[in-house]
Design an enzyme around this catalytic site. Structure first.
Site, PDB file in Angstrom:
ATOM      1  N   HIS A  41       0.989  -1.149   0.161  1.00 50.84           N
ATOM      2  CA  HIS A  41      -0.008   0.164   0.198  1.00 50.84           C
ATOM      3  C   HIS A  41       1.056   1.159  -0.066  1.00 50.84           C
ATOM      4  O   HIS A  41       0.835   1.925   1.135  1.00 50.84           O
ATOM      5  CB  HIS A  41      -0.920   0.124   1.354  1.00 50.84           C
ATOM      6  CG  HIS A  41      -2.224  -1.016   1.126  1.00 50.84           C
ATOM      7  ND1 HIS A  41      -2.840  -1.204   0.194  1.00 50.84           N
ATOM      8  CD2 HIS A  41      -2.158  -2.000   2.147  1.00 50.84           C
ATOM      9  CE1 HIS A  41      -3.795  -2.141   0.395  1.00 50.84           C
ATOM     10  NE2 HIS A  41      -3.032  -2.659   1.480  1.00 50.84           N
ATOM     11  N   GLU A 127      -6.010  -9.109   3.429  1.00 55.89           N
ATOM     12  CA  GLU A 127      -5.509 -10.191   4.212  1.00 55.89           C
ATOM     13  C   GLU A 127      -6.534 -11.073   4.594  1.00 55.89           C
ATOM     14  O   GLU A 127      -6.605 -12.559   4.734  1.00 55.89           O
ATOM     15  CB  GLU A 127      -4.625  -9.847   5.327  1.00 55.89           C
ATOM     16  CG  GLU A 127      -4.047 -10.790   5.986  1.00 55.89           C
ATOM     17  CD  GLU A 127      -3.296 -10.602   7.326  1.00 55.89           C
ATOM     18  OE1 GLU A 127      -2.379  -9.286   7.197  1.00 55.89           O
ATOM     19  OE2 GLU A 127      -3.512 -11.006   8.503  1.00 55.89           O
ATOM     20  N   THR A 165      -2.922 -10.459  10.861  1.00 58.22           N
ATOM     21  CA  THR A 165      -1.586  -9.722  11.518  1.00 58.22           C
ATOM     22  C   THR A 165      -1.336  -8.454  12.253  1.00 58.22           C
ATOM     23  O   THR A 165      -0.654  -8.260  13.079  1.00 58.22           O
ATOM     24  CB  THR A 165      -0.611 -10.065  10.593  1.00 58.22           C
ATOM     25  OG1 THR A 165      -0.772  -9.452   9.412  1.00 58.22           O
ATOM     26  CG2 THR A 165      -0.453 -11.753  10.218  1.00 58.22           C
ATOM     27  N   CYS A 193       1.322 -10.493  14.176  1.00 64.93           N
ATOM     28  CA  CYS A 193       2.637 -10.414  13.932  1.00 64.93           C
ATOM     29  C   CYS A 193       3.533  -9.913  14.907  1.00 64.93           C
ATOM     30  O   CYS A 193       3.258  -8.622  15.221  1.00 64.93           O
ATOM     31  CB  CYS A 193       2.952  -9.670  12.576  1.00 64.93           C
ATOM     32  SG  CYS A 193       4.455  -9.394  12.106  1.00 64.93           S
TER      33      CYS A 193
HETATM   34  S1  SF4 Z   1       5.910  -9.304   8.624  1.00 66.87           S
HETATM   35 FE1  SF4 Z   1       4.218  -9.062   9.926  1.00 66.87          FE
HETATM   36  S2  SF4 Z   1       3.245  -6.930   9.351  1.00 66.87           S
HETATM   37 FE2  SF4 Z   1       4.970  -7.806   7.873  1.00 66.87          FE
HETATM   38  S3  SF4 Z   1       3.782  -8.736   6.143  1.00 66.87           S
HETATM   39 FE3  SF4 Z   1       4.545 -10.274   7.426  1.00 66.87          FE
HETATM   40  S4  SF4 Z   1       2.651 -10.688   8.844  1.00 66.87           S
HETATM   41 FE4  SF4 Z   1       2.396  -8.497   7.999  1.00 66.87          FE
END
Ligand code: SF4
Length: 282
Positions: A41, A127, A165, A193
């Protein structure tokens, strides 16, 4: 000269860097290269890839019409049926779904054999739509505390709860607490994440210490907007900008100490430009 604190976690996360690097690498291959949805993005990065001939496919119809070349599946991941579509059409693809997102696909793929799935996240986000595409059973998306409060579990049904995430960790905890009170057999997997948690925690900490906070990110980037929300809770004078040219600090008064963070899809050069300007010119 303003005192500036730039977040160490500002900018590209591991998954986005991997996807962007792959797109630039393939753009040099000389073949027809497509990305299914913008690779990140960020208009600037997508614009540079376009100059190198990388085309963005925005819909499934456009994807289905591709006859040759290579399609890059970005870090957000895609539904199982997108992969099946590419394979049945004999189209080459490079899947750079972030491994943390892929892990969620694997969890819901397995758990939905015996449980209904609850995804905590934004149902309109690619996602989340990709994750839904790996669920074999009834799937529910809970976007906020109000949705959690309204949610009515079915008697005798087991659930598996995962998260987008980039979801805000504190809100995730609140939602889990509400759902835990009414659901009995729920497997809760915190799939936020680590990069996002660290990113958000550092932004919160810096915003609580400075007079002015700047969040750099694309308006379409959900993780950037979440960083903005978090920072604004700590610091009234928080600005959300895409690039340096959007920055309008109040004239005449000192901005005091300044914190800077940036969403996971913001390139380094944009962060440095803002940092240098704030440090040297105000
Ligand atoms: S590292 Fe984390 S924030 Fe980055 S693309 Fe992967 S899941 Fe998404």
């Amino acid at each position: 000269m303003a005192k500036v604190i730039t977040a160490k976690t500002a900018g590209f996360c591991f998954g986005v860097k991997r996807a962007v690097d792959k797109a630039f690498e393939l753009s040099e291959s000389g073949g027809e290269i497509y990305t299914f949805g913008p690779v990140i993005h960020n208009d600037e990065v997508v614009g540079k890839l376009k100059e190198k001939g990388v085309k963005v496919l925005n819909t499934e119809e456009e994807l289905a019409a591709v006859k040759s070349g290579t399609v890059i599946l970005r870090s957000h991941g895609v539904s199982r049926h997108i992969i099946e579509l590419l394979e049945s059409n004999g189209i080459d693809y490079v899947d750079v779904t972030c491994p943390f997102v892929k892990r969620i696909h694997d969890i819901v793929d397995k758990e939905s054999l015996t449980r209904q799935i609850i995804i905590v996240g934004n149902p309109d986000h690619p996602e989340v739509q990709g994750i839904m595409g790996w669920c074999r059973s009834k799937t529910h998306v809970i976007r906020d505390v109000a949705d959690a409060a309204d949610f009515k579990g079915e008697e005798g049904v087991s659930y598996c709860l995962v998260s987008q995430t980039t979801f805000n960790y504190k809100k995730f905890e609140e939602i889990v607490e509400i759902l835990n009170e009414k659901l009995y057999n729920t497997l809760i997997v915190n799939t936020i994440c680590n990069a996002t948690e660290k990113h958000q925690a550092e932004a919160r900490e810096i915003a609580s210490m400075v007079d002015t906070m700047i969040v750099i990110g694309d308006v379409k980037s959900s993780n950037s907007r979440k960083l903005f929300e978090i920072c604004r809770e700590q610091c009234d004078q928080t600005y959300f900008i895409q690039t340096l040219k959007d920055l309008r600090l109040p004239g005449g008064t000192s901005v005091g100490s300044v914190g800077i963070t940036a969403g996971a899809s913001t390139p380094n050069n944009i962060i440095e430009e803002v940092q240098n300007y704030v440090r040297d010119d105000i």
